[in-house]
Design an enzyme around this catalytic site. Structure first.
Site, PDB file in Angstrom:
ATOM      1  N   ARG A   1      11.645  -1.413  10.758  1.00 19.94           N
ATOM      2  CA  ARG A   1      10.619  -1.070  11.756  1.00 19.94           C
ATOM      3  C   ARG A   1      10.609  -2.102  12.876  1.00 19.94           C
ATOM      4  O   ARG A   1      10.758  -3.289  12.617  1.00 19.94           O
ATOM      5  CB  ARG A   1       9.233  -1.013  11.082  1.00 19.94           C
TER       6      ARG A   1
ATOM      7  N   ARG B   1      11.690  -5.630   4.853  1.00 19.68           N
ATOM      8  CA  ARG B   1      11.416  -4.211   4.527  1.00 19.68           C
ATOM      9  C   ARG B   1      12.427  -3.279   5.178  1.00 19.68           C
ATOM     10  O   ARG B   1      12.830  -3.473   6.320  1.00 19.68           O
ATOM     11  CB  ARG B   1       9.994  -3.862   4.991  1.00 19.68           C
TER      12      ARG B   1
ATOM     13  N   LYS C   1       0.828  -1.219   0.000  1.00 23.01           N
ATOM     14  CA  LYS C   1       0.000   0.000   0.000  1.00 23.01           C
ATOM     15  C   LYS C   1       0.864   1.273   0.000  1.00 23.01           C
ATOM     16  O   LYS C   1       0.663   2.168  -0.802  1.00 23.01           O
ATOM     17  CB  LYS C   1      -0.945   0.012   1.223  1.00 23.01           C
TER      18      LYS C   1
HETATM   19  P1  ADP Z   1       2.247  -1.885   3.210  1.00 24.35           P
HETATM   20  O1  ADP Z   1       2.300  -0.369   3.132  1.00 24.35           O
HETATM   21  O2  ADP Z   1       1.021  -2.442   2.550  1.00 24.35           O
HETATM   22  O3  ADP Z   1       2.459  -2.425   4.584  1.00 24.35           O
HETATM   23  P2  ADP Z   1       4.790  -1.715   1.742  1.00 24.35           P
HETATM   24  O4  ADP Z   1       4.426  -0.823   0.608  1.00 24.35           O
HETATM   25  O5  ADP Z   1       5.588  -1.115   2.848  1.00 24.35           O
HETATM   26  O6  ADP Z   1       3.454  -2.437   2.336  1.00 24.35           O
HETATM   27  O7  ADP Z   1       5.538  -2.988   1.132  1.00 24.35           O
HETATM   28  C1  ADP Z   1       6.031  -4.019   1.996  1.00 24.35           C
HETATM   29  C2  ADP Z   1       7.375  -4.525   1.479  1.00 24.35           C
HETATM   30  O8  ADP Z   1       7.174  -5.241   0.262  1.00 24.35           O
HETATM   31  C3  ADP Z   1       8.387  -3.419   1.164  1.00 24.35           C
HETATM   32  O9  ADP Z   1       9.662  -3.881   1.538  1.00 24.35           O
HETATM   33  C4  ADP Z   1       8.269  -3.221  -0.362  1.00 24.35           C
HETATM   34  O10 ADP Z   1       9.500  -2.786  -0.936  1.00 24.35           O
HETATM   35  C5  ADP Z   1       7.908  -4.639  -0.815  1.00 24.35           C
HETATM   36  N1  ADP Z   1       6.988  -4.657  -1.964  1.00 24.35           N
HETATM   37  C6  ADP Z   1       5.922  -3.846  -2.188  1.00 24.35           C
HETATM   38  N2  ADP Z   1       5.269  -4.188  -3.319  1.00 24.35           N
HETATM   39  C7  ADP Z   1       5.938  -5.265  -3.827  1.00 24.35           C
HETATM   40  C8  ADP Z   1       5.753  -6.092  -5.003  1.00 24.35           C
HETATM   41  N3  ADP Z   1       4.751  -5.889  -5.871  1.00 24.35           N
HETATM   42  N4  ADP Z   1       6.634  -7.107  -5.185  1.00 24.35           N
HETATM   43  C9  ADP Z   1       7.651  -7.328  -4.302  1.00 24.35           C
HETATM   44  N5  ADP Z   1       7.875  -6.590  -3.194  1.00 24.35           N
HETATM   45  C10 ADP Z   1       7.029  -5.571  -2.956  1.00 24.35           C
HETATM   46  P1  AMP Z   2       0.948   0.302   9.300  1.00 23.95           P
HETATM   47  O1  AMP Z   2       2.037   1.321   9.086  1.00 23.95           O
HETATM   48  O2  AMP Z   2      -0.279   0.587   8.496  1.00 23.95           O
HETATM   49  O3  AMP Z   2       1.451  -1.109   9.156  1.00 23.95           O
HETATM   50  O4  AMP Z   2       0.491   0.480  10.821  1.00 23.95           O
HETATM   51  C1  AMP Z   2       1.410   0.285  11.898  1.00 23.95           C
HETATM   52  C2  AMP Z   2       0.642   0.169  13.203  1.00 23.95           C
HETATM   53  O5  AMP Z   2      -0.044   1.406  13.482  1.00 23.95           O
HETATM   54  C3  AMP Z   2      -0.448  -0.896  13.259  1.00 23.95           C
HETATM   55  O6  AMP Z   2       0.058  -2.182  13.538  1.00 23.95           O
HETATM   56  C4  AMP Z   2      -1.337  -0.356  14.373  1.00 23.95           C
HETATM   57  O7  AMP Z   2      -0.772  -0.589  15.659  1.00 23.95           O
HETATM   58  C5  AMP Z   2      -1.296   1.151  14.114  1.00 23.95           C
HETATM   59  N1  AMP Z   2      -2.370   1.539  13.163  1.00 23.95           N
HETATM   60  C6  AMP Z   2      -2.206   2.039  11.906  1.00 23.95           C
HETATM   61  N2  AMP Z   2      -3.403   2.282  11.337  1.00 23.95           N
HETATM   62  C7  AMP Z   2      -4.349   1.916  12.240  1.00 23.95           C
HETATM   63  C8  AMP Z   2      -5.768   1.885  12.237  1.00 23.95           C
HETATM   64  N3  AMP Z   2      -6.488   2.288  11.166  1.00 23.95           N
HETATM   65  N4  AMP Z   2      -6.404   1.450  13.347  1.00 23.95           N
HETATM   66  C9  AMP Z   2      -5.710   1.051  14.439  1.00 23.95           C
HETATM   67  N5  AMP Z   2      -4.370   1.021  14.504  1.00 23.95           N
HETATM   68  C10 AMP Z   2      -3.675   1.447  13.422  1.00 23.95           C
END
Ligand code: ADP
Ligand code: AMP
Length: 226
Positions: free
Chosen positions: A163, A130, A16
């Site tokens: 993270r 990541r 995302k």
């Molecule tokens: P989210 O925001 O949904 O938690 P991220 O955008 O941070 O996910 O992506 C999670 C990890 O996967 C990152 O390390 C990113 O570089 C990698 N990633 C994202 N999209 C793809 C893809 N289509 N194929 C392979 N790796 C991906």
């Molecule tokens: P994310 O960066 O989206 O993976 O979110 C990291 C962390 O932030 C999650 O594991 C939750 O602890 C908190 N968080 C983010 N978005 C929400 C949400 N919409 N509702 C509750 N907790 C959230």
């Protein structure tokens, strides 16, 4: 032109944030990531950050009333006039209901809910590899999307970090939370005719292209709920 009021749905690690970074720039709408907002608050040690920190470290959701409050405030800002892209919100059915109330008050409606689908084993590989830039927040992956500058950010040269909630144990808890609390949203938005599924296993730039096409088609048709 109509507003582009979009939710990016998908499990942690679905891609995302990666996609939002590109699309928000391209369509000139703000990227509203509740995870990023909470991490900034934790970093700045604000009262919001102090209340969110322990939930985040355990991989649990921050309570709905806290989360809804920050999103309501953010959506009321002037820069959402042409639209917004929500990333990581809503994550529960009560949050989805609260979002409708907030949008109703702002006389806005949702345009589309784009659901990026990725199987669990791949999500674990993605999250545990990541890397995020400390300075500009750009996201990389050690294997799947490495920085051109090794351990430094390819965009700004900032140091990359992992993270705290991307350890394998916390990732597993987060995926359980996702499956229990967030997956009901898929059916919720499907029933409202807003849901579009995208295969998130495709390469990053192909996923971007699919999302781009869906946004071009759908942001002409905003849902106005009574
Ligand atoms: P989210 O925001 O949904 O938690 P991220 O955008 O941070 O996910 O992506 C999670 C990890 O996967 C990152 O390390 C990113 O570089 C990698 N990633 C994202 N999209 C793809 C893809 N289509 N194929 C392979 N790796 C991906
Ligand atoms: P994310 O960066 O989206 O993976 O979110 C990291 C962390 O932030 C999650 O594991 C939750 O602890 C908190 N968080 C983010 N978005 C929400 C949400 N919409 N509702 C509750 N907790 C959230």
């Amino acid at each position: 032109m109509n507003e582009m009021n979009v939710i990016l749905l998908g499990a942690p690690g679905a891609g995302k944030g990666t996609q939002a970074a590109v699309l928000c720039k391209e369509f000139s709408v703000p990227h509203i990531s509740t995870g990023d907002m909470f991490r900034q608050a934790v970093q700045a040690q604000t009262p919001l950050g102090l209340s969110a920190k322990s939930f985040m470290e355990r991989g649990e959701l921050v309570p709905d009333e806290v989360t809804v409050g920050i999103v309501a405030e953010r959506l009321a800002a002037d820069d959402t006039a042409r639209g917004f892209l929500l990333d990581g919100f809503p994550r529960t059915l009560p949050q989805a209901g609260a979002l409708d109330d907030v949008l109703g008050q702002l006389r806005k409606g949702l345009t589309a809910v784009l659901n990026i689908e990725v199987p669990e084993e791949e999500l674990i590989r993605r999250l545990t590899g990541r890397q995020v830039c400390k300075v500009c927040g750009a996201t990389y992956h050690r294997l799947f999307h490495p920085s051109s500058q090794g351990e430094a950010c390819g965009l700004c040269g900032g140091a990359l970090y992992q993270r705290v909630d991307d350890s394998e144990a916390t990732v597993r808890s987060r995926l359980l939370v996702y499956s229990r609390q967030t997956t009901p949203l898929i059916e919720h938005y499907r029933q409202r005719g807003l849901l579009k599924n995208i295969d998130g296993l495709l390469p990053i730039d192909v996923v971007t292209e699919r999302l781009r096409e869906l946004l071009r088609v759908r942001h002409d048709r905003t849902e106005i709920r009574p």
